[in-house]
Design a protein around this motif. Structure first.
Motif, short mmCIF file in Angstrom:
data_model
loop_
_atom_site.label_atom_id
_atom_site.label_comp_id
_atom_site.label_asym_id
_atom_site.label_seq_id
_atom_site.Cartn_x
_atom_site.Cartn_y
_atom_site.Cartn_z
N HIS A 1 7.70 22.04 -26.87
CA HIS A 1 8.13 21.12 -26.26
C HIS A 1 9.58 21.61 -25.62
O HIS A 1 9.61 21.06 -24.52
CB HIS A 1 8.63 20.15 -27.40
N TYR A 2 10.14 22.31 -25.92
CA TYR A 2 11.64 23.04 -25.51
C TYR A 2 11.13 24.01 -24.45
O TYR A 2 11.98 24.11 -23.27
CB TYR A 2 12.47 23.61 -26.36
N VAL A 3 10.14 24.70 -24.61
CA VAL A 3 9.73 25.62 -23.35
C VAL A 3 9.34 24.97 -22.24
O VAL A 3 9.55 25.30 -20.99
CB VAL A 3 8.63 26.47 -23.92
N ALA A 4 8.67 23.61 -22.27
CA ALA A 4 8.51 22.89 -21.20
C ALA A 4 9.76 22.26 -20.51
O ALA A 4 9.77 22.27 -19.10
CB ALA A 4 7.48 21.70 -21.62
N TRP A 5 10.61 21.95 -21.14
CA TRP A 5 12.07 21.47 -20.58
C TRP A 5 12.66 22.71 -19.89
O TRP A 5 13.02 22.56 -18.76
CB TRP A 5 12.89 21.24 -21.87
N LEU A 6 12.77 23.84 -20.44
CA LEU A 6 13.19 25.00 -20.04
C LEU A 6 12.32 25.48 -18.39
O LEU A 6 12.87 25.96 -17.41
CB LEU A 6 13.42 26.43 -20.79
N THR A 7 11.17 25.27 -18.50
CA THR A 7 10.18 25.80 -17.73
C THR A 7 10.56 24.93 -16.23
O THR A 7 10.54 25.34 -15.14
CB THR A 7 8.74 25.82 -17.80
N ASP B 1 0.78 -1.26 -0.03
CA ASP B 1 0.05 -0.03 -0.18
C ASP B 1 0.80 1.35 0.07
O ASP B 1 0.35 2.46 -0.03
CB ASP B 1 -0.80 0.00 1.16
N ARG B 2 2.24 1.02 -0.07
CA ARG B 2 3.08 2.20 -0.07
C ARG B 2 3.13 2.88 -1.35
O ARG B 2 3.33 2.38 -2.46
CB ARG B 2 4.48 1.83 0.59
N GLN B 3 3.01 4.13 -1.27
CA GLN B 3 3.19 5.18 -2.50
C GLN B 3 4.66 6.06 -2.69
O GLN B 3 5.34 6.07 -1.71
CB GLN B 3 1.89 6.12 -2.72
N LEU B 4 4.93 6.09 -3.89
CA LEU B 4 6.21 6.88 -4.18
C LEU B 4 5.92 7.98 -5.28
O LEU B 4 5.36 7.74 -6.12
CB LEU B 4 7.38 6.16 -4.87
N ILE B 5 6.58 9.21 -5.19
CA ILE B 5 6.42 10.00 -6.06
C ILE B 5 7.50 10.30 -6.81
O ILE B 5 8.59 10.40 -6.09
CB ILE B 5 5.82 11.67 -5.59
N ALA B 6 7.73 9.94 -7.97
CA ALA B 6 9.04 10.11 -8.77
C ALA B 6 8.85 11.29 -9.71
O ALA B 6 8.01 11.15 -10.83
CB ALA B 6 8.97 8.59 -9.55
N ILE B 7 9.84 11.94 -9.70
CA ILE B 7 9.71 13.38 -10.51
C ILE B 7 11.03 13.14 -11.58
O ILE B 7 12.37 13.04 -11.00
CB ILE B 7 10.09 14.74 -9.55
N ASP B 8 10.75 12.82 -12.70
CA ASP B 8 11.77 12.42 -13.77
C ASP B 8 10.92 13.00 -15.24
O ASP B 8 9.99 12.63 -15.79
CB ASP B 8 11.49 10.89 -13.85
N TYR B 9 11.60 13.77 -15.50
CA TYR B 9 11.24 14.75 -17.10
C TYR B 9 11.39 13.61 -18.03
O TYR B 9 12.49 13.20 -18.12
CB TYR B 9 12.21 15.95 -16.95
#
Length: 259
Positions: A184-190, A3-11
């Motif tokens: 696409h590139y603006v999202a990366w720079l943001t 039941d354990r959750q993880l948040i993974a932040i990976d562009y």
């Protein structure tokens, strides 16, 4: 741990490398949430950006076992942990993979690489000499991040339209064709600007930092209660998929959560 959750932040874009998904933590009973797998938040301020990440994850604070961050998302993972600690009293461990502080210089380097994709040299994308350096000054990045992103977007759009105009298309057609590429590139720079603007909160939790054989940053992570740095004999792309990385993460989560 079912039941354990993880948040993974990976562009998900612009990186020829491994993914946090390669850790395969789902096979070990974790419900892993990847909030920017489909879309990164549009907000370049760290607070709203990380609030959007938490909301998009759909994670429940009392079920979370930790936060993961890859590369320059390390500070975003820390910011998420800090927000959860402040809002819900949940102190979570943070797992970082080949992370490094996101400096103004690193944002500028990535920005130049983006403009090179469009065929613009280091001095060409913005009007006036030295403007790119002034725009990406640490103070401007923090005080006027929306202005920075809007200026970069306009410059990219102009450059792509100039390139496409060689085919003789009309302006409306040029904008329609250029917008998806630019977005696409603006999202990366943001994503990078938001990472730069994180506050590095001391949230009371520990950090495990997995580093590949050539990764340069091995210092204690700013704001962590304690940092365990584990070097893995793998290159950057292969690191998350190694058995050593997976076993180290699982052991760290067991140690810090007691499960």
């Amino acid at each position: 741990m079912a039941d354990r959750q993880l948040i993974a932040i990976d562009y998900p874009g612009r990186r020829d490398s491994g993914r946090l998904l390669d850790l395969r933590l789902e096979e070990h009973g974790f419900d892993v949430r990847y909030p920017i797998q489909l879309r990164s938040p549009d907000e370049p301020d760290a607070g709203p950006h990380t609030a959007a990440l938490i909301k998009a994850s759909g994670a429940e604070p009392d079920r979370l076992a930790g936060i993961l961050g890859y590369c320059m998302a390390g500070h975003l993972a820390q910011e998420v942990a800090g927000r959860l600690a402040a809002d819900h009293g949940v102190v979570l461990p943070v797992v970082l993979v080949d992370s490094t502080p996101c400096t103004a210089a690193s944002v500028a380097e990535e920005c130049r690489a983006v403009f090179e994709v469009f065929g613009a040299g280091a001095g060409g994308p913005l009007p006036g000499p030295g403007t790119l350096e002034a725009l990406l000054d640490p103070g401007t990045l923090r005080d006027r991040p929306s202005y920075v992103i809007a200026t970069l977007r306009d410059a990219m759009l102009r450059r792509v339209m100039e390139t496409l105009a060689e085919d003789g298309a009309e302006e409306r057609e040029l904008k329609e064709a250029a917008a998806p590429v630019v977005d696409h590139y603006v999202a990366w720079l943001t994503h990078l600007v938001a990472a730069h603007n994180c506050t590095a909160p001391a949230w009371g939790g520990e950090v495990l930092h997995l580093v590949s054989r050539d990764h340069p940053f091995r210092a204690d992570w700013p704001g962590s209660a304690a940092t365990r740095t584990e070097a893995v004999d793998a290159d950057r792309a292969g690191l998350p998929g190694t058995a050593r990385a997976r076993e180290t993460v699982l052991a760290f989560l067991r140690d810090t959560t007691g499960r």
